[in-house]
Design a protein around this motif. Structure first.
Motif, mmCIF file in Angstrom:
data_model
loop_
_atom_site.group_PDB
_atom_site.id
_atom_site.type_symbol
_atom_site.label_atom_id
_atom_site.label_comp_id
_atom_site.label_asym_id
_atom_site.label_seq_id
_atom_site.Cartn_x
_atom_site.Cartn_y
_atom_site.Cartn_z
ATOM 1 N N UNK B 435 41.943 44.955 42.370
ATOM 2 C CA UNK B 435 40.894 45.935 42.404
ATOM 3 C C UNK B 435 39.637 45.357 42.035
ATOM 4 N N UNK B 436 38.537 45.327 42.888
ATOM 5 C CA UNK B 436 37.381 44.706 42.917
ATOM 6 C C UNK B 436 36.814 44.763 41.391
ATOM 7 N N UNK B 438 38.109 45.479 38.479
ATOM 8 C CA UNK B 438 38.949 44.721 37.756
ATOM 9 C C UNK B 438 38.454 43.200 37.561
ATOM 10 N N UNK B 439 38.259 42.749 38.966
ATOM 11 C CA UNK B 439 37.995 41.398 38.933
ATOM 12 C C UNK B 439 36.557 41.003 38.447
ATOM 13 N N UNK B 442 36.310 40.557 34.133
ATOM 14 C CA UNK B 442 36.509 39.343 33.616
ATOM 15 C C UNK B 442 35.695 38.215 34.037
ATOM 16 N N UNK B 443 35.082 38.351 35.349
ATOM 17 C CA UNK B 443 34.564 37.171 35.859
ATOM 18 C C UNK B 443 33.506 36.367 34.771
ATOM 19 N N UNK B 446 34.711 35.243 31.583
ATOM 20 C CA UNK B 446 35.252 33.837 31.747
ATOM 21 C C UNK B 446 34.217 32.930 32.147
ATOM 22 N N UNK B 447 33.289 33.123 32.578
ATOM 23 C CA UNK B 447 32.020 32.273 33.023
ATOM 24 C C UNK B 447 31.087 31.940 31.796
ATOM 25 N N UNK B 450 32.951 29.153 28.656
ATOM 26 C CA UNK B 450 32.502 27.793 28.490
ATOM 27 C C UNK B 450 31.110 27.521 28.095
#
Lengths: 250, 587
Positions: B435-436, B438-439, B442-443, B446-447, B450
């Motif tokens: 599902x767009x 959902x992506x 977290x992106x 996650x970016x 770091x």
């Protein structure tokens, strides 16, 4: 926690819809399968498997145009789907003119030709891994300077940039649409009174380069261009609308 | 600016030839040269050691090798520096007409290289007769090659800009000029490369720039090609004065509009079944990528339609049925345009490339392909057809029945798959449906992780470096922890006054980066006083230290209660002094 729970519940509901659609298809109830899979799409599920199966359901029910559109959607999300490509080929072979797909516009597509066989999700994953690696290498270099770490970080940065660009390219809305209906009139202008320039046949793929109200300017792979009514087209790109009611052509 | 373009051209030439064998070429930048007037011929080559020819002998040209000069340009290609040299030779045409500069041979990096022959047009200088008017200096023309055509028949549309060729007259387009292409409503237009030539009219010589296009009428009736609007200026310098920076020429402004052109477009006669929609004159040819054909190994079947009509009107040809022995993919179309040798027609070539996978072995045939078009010259429908090709498919050890190949993928022997004749089945549900939304959640997280980790590592490394370079800071930072640890050890072991004394004195020495060896209570007090520590705290330190000193001199041990009281007081002093120091540092 609440958000996570609601996401899990939604995921469970999506799985149920998918299974119900597949079950209906296997029992030969293609209309029900279409309803289930379309409902998934309405819930913003954009998964290649959903579009592939939806394409199959439309194909089985004799609706070539929406089948082609959904196979194109699946391939847009994951160009490496050999089965979907095979089915798309079969559908196109059954169209009147077997027109090839028009080249999509934009400078990004030629730039990222090398990632044609990689899915958007894989591009994103590789970009993120490269991104994290780059920062990790920079951090290690800061704490314990070691030869080649800067070069390795630069390579990771390039990888992140390349695959992030490829991901953006992949997720760029497709400008392809599929003619949905027998002999669709393409006119010189955006009015029913305009002269008919040429006709599209059911399943012809066209590139849409402009939209005005209920009209879309379409271009075919053989270079002809004109205005067609949007209700006669199934757009491949988001929001992944179902074909207009009453337009499906068995 | 005039020198910039040759430089860019040379750099592009160098970039294109860096990885190949030494390349050389002859460049003449002018469209046409005037007899008796000097111009430059350039020889270009890329390489380290270039031995240009000393003399150039060309029939019809007098080349002055003594005046030759060389320029060197550098460019980078794939991490390598490429040097390109351009040697200019001054030349003068001794006769009018086409003058051929033959292939010239010389050596680059020890290898022989040869330039391609080039041709230059030389024209006699014509002095205008009589008085020139403003209209003689610059004018435009727009015309078509025919006005009465069939729908879809190509019409060549030419726009010409005529500028007088005279050494005292300059003409051109100012930067803010309003240039408008003509409106060609009802036509499908294909623009061609512009052409330049030298023409003479009414005894006056002109540089003529021609903008050419081909128009394909898409509708019938009288179609109008709109006016071509051009704006420009001409500067005329006086005969008696040299053209220089300070000369003030007479300036003429031009606003030129061509007359609209009406083209009468006739409908095509009754269209027979199978008519492709193409209008013009065409030929058809087929070609195979390989004559040695194996069962299951795809080959390319290319159908090429060449002619003078609109290539966009040519759709994919309906191939005769070959399903009994082959699987045929969707075609890939390719279009090429070129000017016919007569310079008046546009030739088009449209090719359709099919991937054909033989499914059966034995003798088979690629049937003849037919293409029905309308020939406007004969005013008849004509069928162009290719010849049928007889083939023999050899059996392959890996061939299997019921083969279907994937369209659009690279087709190699190994990619042929065995499947049913039906469509591919449903796909199984993936572990997690994409599902767009959902992506999207977290992106960014996650970016960002770091980056945050890097910032923390950066801060930690900074702090570590600071401690490593500043021992006083490091001692002060660790002083309290060290002292408290020692105090805890003293309380647990016994009543040694020496240990308590050194705990306190070492703490003060560490905190203020002083030498800890041999510190007396008076020394500690002096240190504290120099740091402007309050009298009460200093007094507390002094009392505890003196108690310890007295016990040392008397060779006594503290009782448990005494030690606890002193250790408690020492801990309070340490905390107070440490807080005081931190406040000072913060201030």
């Amino acid at each position: 926690m609440t958000i996570l729970l609601s996401m899990l519940l939604a995921a469970g509901a999506h799985d149920e819809l998918f299974d119900a659609g597949s079950q209906a298809y296997l029992q030969g109830d293609y209309a029900a399968a279409i309803v289930q899979f379309e409902e998934l799409v309405e819930h913003a599920v954009a998964d290649p498997a959903v579009f592939h199966n939806l394409g199959n359901a439309y194909y089985r029910s004799g609706q070539i145009a929406p089948a082609i559109a959904n196979y194109e959607r699946a391939l847009m999300l994951d160009p490496g789907l050999v089965d979907t490509r095979e089915n798309l080929f079969r559908c196109v072979a059954q169209t009147e003119r077997r027109l090839s797909k028009p080249e999509t516009a934009g400078w990004m597509r030629p730039l990222f030709f090398w990632s044609d066989g990689i899915s958007a999700r894989a591009c994103l994953a590789i970009a993120l891994v490269s991104w994290i690696s780059m920062w990790g290498l920079l951090a290690v270099r800061r704490l314990r300077p070691t030869p080649y770490l800067r070069r390795a970080a630069a390579i990771a940065a390039l990888g992140a940039l390349a695959f992030a660009g490829s991901y953006l390219n992949r997720t760029e809305p497709s400008d392809i649409a599929v003619a949905n209906g027998e002999r669709i009139a393409v006119r010189y202008g955006t009015d029913e009174s305009e002269t008919v320039h040429f006709e599209l046949y059911n399943g012809d793929r066209v590139r849409v380069d402009q939209r005005t109200g209920d009209w879309a300017r379409v271009a075919t792979s053989d270079g002809r261009r004109g205005w067609a009514h949007v209700h006669d087209l199934v757009f491949v790109g988001p929001p992944f609308d179902a074909p207009s009611a009453g337009k499906a052509t068995p | 600016m005039r020198r910039l373009f040759p430089a860019i051209a040379v750099l592009a030439f160098a970039a294109g030839s860096w990885a190949q064998e030494p390349v050389a070429r002859v460049v003449i930048e002018e469209t046409a040269v005037t007899v008796g007037q000097p111009f430059w011929i350039y020889l270009e080559a890329s390489g380290g050691r270039i031995e240009f020819p000393q003399d150039i002998a060309v029939d019809g040209l007098s080349v002055d090798s003594n005046s030759a000069s060389t320029q060197t340009f550098f460019s980078l290609g794939a991490g390598r520096r490429v040097a390109t040299q351009r040697r200019g030779y001054m030349a003068v045409a001794s006769r009018a007409g086409k003058i051929a500069v033959p292939a010239l041979a010389f050596r680059v990096d020890g290898k022989n290289v040869t330039t391609a022959p080039v041709e230059v047009t030389a024209v006699e200088h014509v002095e205008p007769e009589g008085q020139l008017s403003k209209d003689d200096l610059v004018f435009t023309r727009a015309f078509v090659d025919k006005n009465d055509v069939f729908q879809g028949e190509p019409v060549r549309f030419t726009r010409q800009l005529w500028r007088i060729r005279h050494n005292l007259i300059e003409s051109g387009t100012p930067r803010n000029a309003d240039l408008r292409d003509p409106v060609v409503e009802g036509f499908y237009e294909v623009e061609l490369e512009p052409a330049a030539s030298v023409e003479t009219e009414k005894g006056i010589q002109y540089d003529v720039t021609a903008l050419n296009s081909v128009l394909y009428p898409a509708a019938t009736g009288d179609l109008t090609i709109g006016a071509w609007h051009w704006e420009g200026i001409a500067k005329v310098y006086n005969q008696g004065r040299r053209r220089s920076l300070f000369a003030s020429p007479d300036v003429y402004e031009y606003v030129l509009d061509s007359e609209p052109i009406v083209v009468h477009v006739k409908p095509l006669p009754d269209q027979p079944e199978g008519f492709s929609g193409a209008v013009g004159v065409y030929t058809l040819a087929t070609a195979l990528s390989s004559e040695s054909l194996l069962q299951g190994v795809p080959f390319k079947l290319t159908i090429v339609i060449e002619g003078t009509g609109n290539p966009d009107a040519i759709g994919a040809l309906g191939l005769p049925d070959m399903s009994e022995w082959a699987h045929v993919s969707e075609p890939e179309a390719k279009v090429e345009r070129s000017i016919a040798p007569n310079g008046k027609e546009v030739r088009v070539s449209k090719s359709f490339e099919y991937t054909v996978t033989p499914l059966a072995e034995g003798p088979v045939a690629v049937p003849a392909v037919e293409f029905l078009y309308f020939d406007p010259q004969s005013q008849h429908y004509v069928t162009a057809s290719s010849e049928a090709k007889a083939l023999t498919i050899r059996k392959s050890a890996e061939s299997q029945p019921n083969m279907i190949v994937s369209d659009g993928l690279s087709l190699e022997e190994g990619s042929v798959e065995i499947v049913n004749q039906d469509i591919r089945p449903l796909m199984a549900r993936p572990p997690r449906l994409n599902s767009p939304g959902r992506a999207g959640a977290w992106v960014p997280v996650a970016s960002a992780v770091p980056v945050v980790a890097y910032v923390l590592a950066f801060v930690y490394a900074l702090r570590r470096d600071r401690f490593a370079n500043d021992s006083g800071l490091a001692r002060a930072h660790r002083a309290r922890a060290k002292a408290e640890k020692r105090l805890a050890a003293i309380s647990g072991t016994g009543g040694d006054p020496d240990a308590l004394y050194h705990t306190l004195s070492d703490f003060v020495a560490d905190l203020y980066n002083a030498d800890a060896g041999g510190l007396t209570s008076a020394d500690v007090d002096t240190i504290l006083a120099s740091r402007r520590v309050g009298a009460e705290l200093r007094d507390n330190f002094r009392k505890i230290l003196r108690s310890c000193e007295r016990a040392q001199y008397a060779s006594q041990q503290f009782s448990v209660d005494e030690l606890r009281a002193l250790a408690s007081g020492a801990e309070a002093c340490i905390q107070q002094l440490d807080s005081l120091r931190k406040e000072e540092a913060a201030a």
